[in-house]
Write a protein that holds these residues in place. Structure first.
Motif: not given
Ligand SMILES: CC(C)(COP(=O)(O)OP(=O)(O)OC[C@H]1O[C@@H](n2cnc3c(N)ncnc32)[C@H](O)[C@@H]1OP(=O)(O)O)[C@@H](O)C(=O)NCCC(=O)NCCS
Length: 148
Positions: A58-61, A66-69, A97-99, A103-104
């Protein structure tokens, strides 16, 4: 053989969670949360069709992810399934996820003693000399609006 797809039912999800002694989720929580996953992969035994593993994020894009489950059925552990799922997730981070130039921050809360599994993918432990510990709490709503 294990095949991967992106769909999971409430029953399958709660069954996988029960295998690792995690809280069950309500139907409302399931309907609200699963479609908001930025990434999800579900491993199925191709002979039975049974869901035997899952991982999602899940994340803010933008910056945070956040890696879960992350769950592999005990009968299927140590067969490389967890590695395939986290590799798929990291491929997603790298490609989608990123360009370029960005940095993420990819975070997770490791289960006890599973840290070595995640270190293989570049995650580091907290606390360390530079960073404090990650922190969490579990909150159960008994009566709506009532602070425990
Ligand atoms: C942690 C978990 C996801 C690992 O999945 P898995 O399919 O058993 O792991 P894999 O077989 O893909 O192992 C990948 C690598 O990690 C290593 N590894 C797996 N579990 C490990 C552990 N507990 N400690 C150290 N190394 C581990 C494997 O030896 C393998 O190493 P290699 O690539 O050098 O051969 C799985 O054990 C699990 O679901 N556990 C219960 C739920 C849980 O704790 N989830 C994590 C919550 S954050």
């Amino acid at each position: 053989m294990i095949t991967f797809d992106k769909t999971i039912s409430l029953e399958e999800y709660n069954h996988l969670r029960s295998l690792v002694d995690w809280y069950q989720v309500s139907e409302r929580q399931f309907i609200t949360s699963i479609p908001k996953s930025i990434f999800i992969t579900v491993g199925r035994d191709s002979e039975t069709g049974k869901a035997v593993s899952m991982a999602r994020a899940v994340g803010d894009g933008g910056y945070h992810l956040l890696v879960v489950d992350v769950i592999v059925h005990p009968d299927y552990q140590r067969q490389g399934i967890g590695k395939q799922m986290i590799s798929q997730l990291m491929d997603f981070v790298h490609t989608s996820y990123i360009e370029e130039g960005e940095t993420t921050m990819v975070s997770l809360l490791s289960a006890k003693d599973k840290e070595p599994f995640y270190e293989k993918f570049g995650f580091f432990r907290r606390p360390n000399d530079e960073r404090g510990a990650g922190m969490s709490q579990f909150y159960t709503q008994t009566v709506k609006g009532e602070i425990q």
